[in-house]
Design a protein around this motif. Structure first.
Motif, PDB file in Angstrom:
ATOM      1  N   MET A   7      -4.198   0.493 -13.523  1.00 38.02           N
ATOM      2  CA  MET A   7      -3.672  -0.160 -12.333  1.00 38.02           C
ATOM      3  C   MET A   7      -4.286   0.367 -11.038  1.00 38.02           C
ATOM      4  SD  MET A   7       0.346  -0.607 -11.346  1.00 38.02           S
ATOM      5  CE  MET A   7       0.722   1.125 -11.088  1.00 38.02           C
ATOM      6  N   LEU A   8      -4.649  -0.550 -10.165  1.00 37.50           N
ATOM      7  CA  LEU A   8      -4.988  -0.240  -8.783  1.00 37.50           C
ATOM      8  C   LEU A   8      -3.798  -0.685  -7.950  1.00 37.50           C
ATOM      9  CD1 LEU A   8      -8.288  -0.781  -6.865  1.00 37.50           C
ATOM     10  CD2 LEU A   8      -6.146  -1.658  -5.907  1.00 37.50           C
ATOM     11  N   ALA A   9      -3.173   0.247  -7.234  1.00 37.55           N
ATOM     12  CA  ALA A   9      -1.907  -0.051  -6.573  1.00 37.55           C
ATOM     13  C   ALA A   9      -2.006   0.116  -5.064  1.00 37.55           C
ATOM     14  CB  ALA A   9      -0.812   0.864  -7.105  1.00 37.55           C
ATOM     15  N   PHE A  10      -1.418  -0.830  -4.340  1.00 38.81           N
ATOM     16  CA  PHE A  10      -1.255  -0.704  -2.896  1.00 38.81           C
ATOM     17  C   PHE A  10       0.124  -0.106  -2.639  1.00 38.81           C
ATOM     18  CE2 PHE A  10      -4.637  -3.763  -3.119  1.00 38.81           C
ATOM     19  CZ  PHE A  10      -5.399  -3.527  -1.976  1.00 38.81           C
ATOM     20  N   ALA A  11       0.157   0.972  -1.864  1.00 37.85           N
ATOM     21  CA  ALA A  11       1.421   1.628  -1.531  1.00 37.85           C
ATOM     22  C   ALA A  11       1.895   1.114  -0.186  1.00 37.85           C
ATOM     23  CB  ALA A  11       1.225   3.142  -1.481  1.00 37.85           C
ATOM     24  N   VAL A  12       2.971   0.354  -0.163  1.00 41.29           N
ATOM     25  CA  VAL A  12       3.391  -0.298   1.081  1.00 41.29           C
ATOM     26  C   VAL A  12       4.803   0.108   1.473  1.00 41.29           C
ATOM     27  CG1 VAL A  12       1.898  -2.274   0.652  1.00 41.29           C
ATOM     28  CG2 VAL A  12       4.280  -2.350  -0.088  1.00 41.29           C
ATOM     29  N   THR A  13       5.026   0.092   2.772  1.00 36.08           N
ATOM     30  CA  THR A  13       6.350   0.337   3.327  1.00 36.08           C
ATOM     31  C   THR A  13       6.454  -0.425   4.629  1.00 36.08           C
ATOM     32  OG1 THR A  13       7.947   2.085   3.907  1.00 36.08           O
ATOM     33  CG2 THR A  13       5.687   2.378   4.674  1.00 36.08           C
ATOM     34  N   GLY A  14       7.636  -0.531   5.175  1.00 35.02           N
ATOM     35  CA  GLY A  14       7.817  -1.254   6.422  1.00 35.02           C
ATOM     36  C   GLY A  14       7.015  -0.634   7.558  1.00 35.02           C
ATOM     37  N   GLY A  15       6.553  -1.478   8.474  1.00 38.56           N
ATOM     38  CA  GLY A  15       5.823  -0.969   9.624  1.00 38.56           C
ATOM     39  C   GLY A  15       4.335  -0.808   9.401  1.00 38.56           C
ATOM     40  N   MET A  16       3.816  -1.320   8.301  1.00 41.27           N
ATOM     41  CA  MET A  16       2.371  -1.271   8.082  1.00 41.27           C
ATOM     42  C   MET A  16       1.712  -2.509   8.678  1.00 41.27           C
ATOM     43  SD  MET A  16       1.784   0.336   4.272  1.00 41.27           S
ATOM     44  CE  MET A  16       1.672   2.120   4.106  1.00 41.27           C
ATOM     45  N   LEU A  17       0.402  -2.392   8.910  1.00 39.06           N
ATOM     46  CA  LEU A  17      -0.377  -3.527   9.409  1.00 39.06           C
ATOM     47  C   LEU A  17      -0.835  -4.377   8.230  1.00 39.06           C
ATOM     48  CD1 LEU A  17      -2.504  -1.625  12.070  1.00 39.06           C
ATOM     49  CD2 LEU A  17      -0.524  -3.079  12.491  1.00 39.06           C
ATOM     50  N   HIS A  18      -0.722  -5.677   8.366  1.00 39.36           N
ATOM     51  CA  HIS A  18      -1.002  -6.534   7.211  1.00 39.36           C
ATOM     52  C   HIS A  18      -2.481  -6.849   7.031  1.00 39.36           C
ATOM     53  CE1 HIS A  18      -1.496  -9.985   9.914  1.00 39.36           C
ATOM     54  NE2 HIS A  18      -0.395  -9.598  10.507  1.00 39.36           N
ATOM     55  N   PHE A  19      -3.315  -6.671   8.084  1.00 34.61           N
ATOM     56  CA  PHE A  19      -4.721  -7.063   7.949  1.00 34.61           C
ATOM     57  C   PHE A  19      -5.412  -6.270   6.854  1.00 34.61           C
ATOM     58  CE2 PHE A  19      -9.223  -6.525   8.687  1.00 34.61           C
ATOM     59  CZ  PHE A  19      -9.661  -7.820   8.874  1.00 34.61           C
ATOM     60  N   GLU A  20      -5.355  -4.929   6.942  1.00 34.46           N
ATOM     61  CA  GLU A  20      -6.035  -4.101   5.947  1.00 34.46           C
ATOM     62  C   GLU A  20      -5.498  -4.366   4.548  1.00 34.46           C
ATOM     63  OE1 GLU A  20      -4.990  -3.073   8.816  1.00 34.46           O
ATOM     64  OE2 GLU A  20      -6.523  -1.855   9.829  1.00 34.46           O
ATOM     65  N   LEU A  21      -4.188  -4.556   4.440  1.00 32.30           N
ATOM     66  CA  LEU A  21      -3.585  -4.821   3.138  1.00 32.30           C
ATOM     67  C   LEU A  21      -4.093  -6.130   2.556  1.00 32.30           C
ATOM     68  CD1 LEU A  21      -1.542  -4.491   0.834  1.00 32.30           C
ATOM     69  CD2 LEU A  21       0.207  -5.441   2.351  1.00 32.30           C
ATOM     70  N   THR A  22      -4.009  -7.219   3.321  1.00 28.45           N
ATOM     71  CA  THR A  22      -4.374  -8.524   2.770  1.00 28.45           C
ATOM     72  C   THR A  22      -5.887  -8.648   2.553  1.00 28.45           C
ATOM     73  OG1 THR A  22      -4.380  -9.427   5.025  1.00 28.45           O
ATOM     74  CG2 THR A  22      -2.371  -9.693   3.736  1.00 28.45           C
ATOM     75  N   ALA A  23      -6.681  -8.094   3.469  1.00 21.71           N
ATOM     76  CA  ALA A  23      -8.136  -8.198   3.332  1.00 21.71           C
ATOM     77  C   ALA A  23      -8.629  -7.459   2.096  1.00 21.71           C
ATOM     78  CB  ALA A  23      -8.829  -7.657   4.584  1.00 21.71           C
ATOM     79  N   THR A  24      -8.162  -6.227   1.922  1.00 17.97           N
ATOM     80  CA  THR A  24      -8.625  -5.452   0.766  1.00 17.97           C
ATOM     81  C   THR A  24      -7.980  -5.940  -0.535  1.00 17.97           C
ATOM     82  OG1 THR A  24      -6.974  -3.759   1.315  1.00 17.97           O
ATOM     83  CG2 THR A  24      -9.205  -3.388   2.092  1.00 17.97           C
TER      84      THR A  24
END
Length: 314
Positions: A7-24
């Motif tokens: 598994m490659l996992a994105f670790a997310v929590t409130g207050g993060m920026l969505h650009f880096e998350l969605t782009a990668t």
């Protein structure tokens, strides 16, 4: 080359920026790759105006072979303790930990950057270094690969680091295919300078405000510290102390930075030759400009122009 099957996992929590998350996320879920991508968070998670429902809870990060921590929006806000603990646990289980932009603050809070070289967006490198003195912060690179722990600078650098990971996991041909799909350069070395240089301080309430404006209008001229001190009506020594307090650097280094910034603007927005830009930025000759520009920015002026020139020119 790594064998990628877990598994490659994105670790997310409130207050993060969505650009880096969605782009990668889009990069790593490309059909030619075999990453099993999951988003881990104790959701639903609020990202600006968007709400995200994670696939798995945060404590499942420990199952991942790679954990990606996107950028946090406000580095002055307390960092989610559950996120820090989950990332630390994943590292202890042997996961490769990757931060994008200000996600480096999460890694530093978890102690994963102690005694390591790391980077983040240039606007936050001073704060990262101040808050975590055991981290060797490098403000002048796109990304840093320490093996198990990797950090990147701003938004474009997050894409660079993603392609770097793909290149290591799947080879150059696959990384180049991913880059073509994104219409981005296939490889920018991590040691390359962050292209956006630190700007003039925006606070106009300090005694150098008028001098900054005066000097910025005369970058095409020969200026010395004595010239600047005379204009500011103070001694050269006092001027140096003020510059250090306001900008963190010397008058000559500040002036050099402004000349490079002017050259960047002209390369992006005009058809002027390198010779003309050298004169307009106070560098004198094209040879001098090329030498200082490459040393400061990390690429020659012509390469910079091709990379950052708006489509269709001016």
């Amino acid at each position: 080359m790594r064998t990628v099957s877990d598994m490659l996992a994105f670790a997310v929590t409130g207050g993060m920026l969505h650009f880096e998350l969605t782009a990668t996320y889009e990069i790593f879920t490309a059909p030619q790759l075999d990453y099993r991508v999951q988003i881990c968070g104790d959701g639903p998670v609020r990202l600006g105006k968007f709400t995200l429902e994670p696939d798995l809870p945060l404590d499942q990060l420990k199952r991942a072979h790679t954990v990606i921590v996107p950028a946090i929006a406000d580095v002055d806000e307390p960092i989610d303790e559950a996120l820090v603990e989950a990332v630390r646990n994943a590292h202890d289980e042997g996961a490769r930990i990757v931060s994008l932009c200000t996600g480096a603050f999460v890694l530093a809070e978890a102690g994963l950057l102690d005694a390591l070289r790391a980077t983040t967006h240039w606007a936050h490198t001073d704060e990262l270094a101040r808050r975590y003195p055991r981290v060797e912060v490098d403000p002048d690179v796109l990304y840093v690969d320490n093996g198990q722990v990797l950090t990147s600078a701003g938004k474009a650098a997050a894409i660079d680091l993603s392609l770097h990971l793909i290149r290591g996991d799947h080879g150059t041909a696959t990384a180049n295919t991913a880059a073509r799909r994104l219409v981005v350069p296939p490889h920018r070395d991590g040691g390359q300078a962050q292209f956006v240089l630190a700007p003039v301080p925006s606070d106009g309430g300090h005694p150098l405000t008028e001098l900054f404006d005066w000097a910025s209008k005369r970058l095409d001229q020969t200026l010395t510290v004595e010239d600047m001190a005379r204009q500011a009506n103070m001694s050269s020594r006092h001027l140096a102390r003020l510059f250090k307090a306001v900008t963190g650097t010397t008058p000559l280094q500040w002036l050099h930075t402004q000349r490079i910034r002017r050259a960047q603007q002209l390369l992006e927005m005009t058809d002027d030759s390198v010779d003309q830009i050298a004169g307009a930025s106070g560098m004198g000759t094209a040879t001098t400009l090329r030498r200082h520009f490459h040393r400061t920015v990390g690429v020659p002026p012509d390469t910079y122009r091709r990379t950052f020139r708006p489509v269709g020119g001016r």
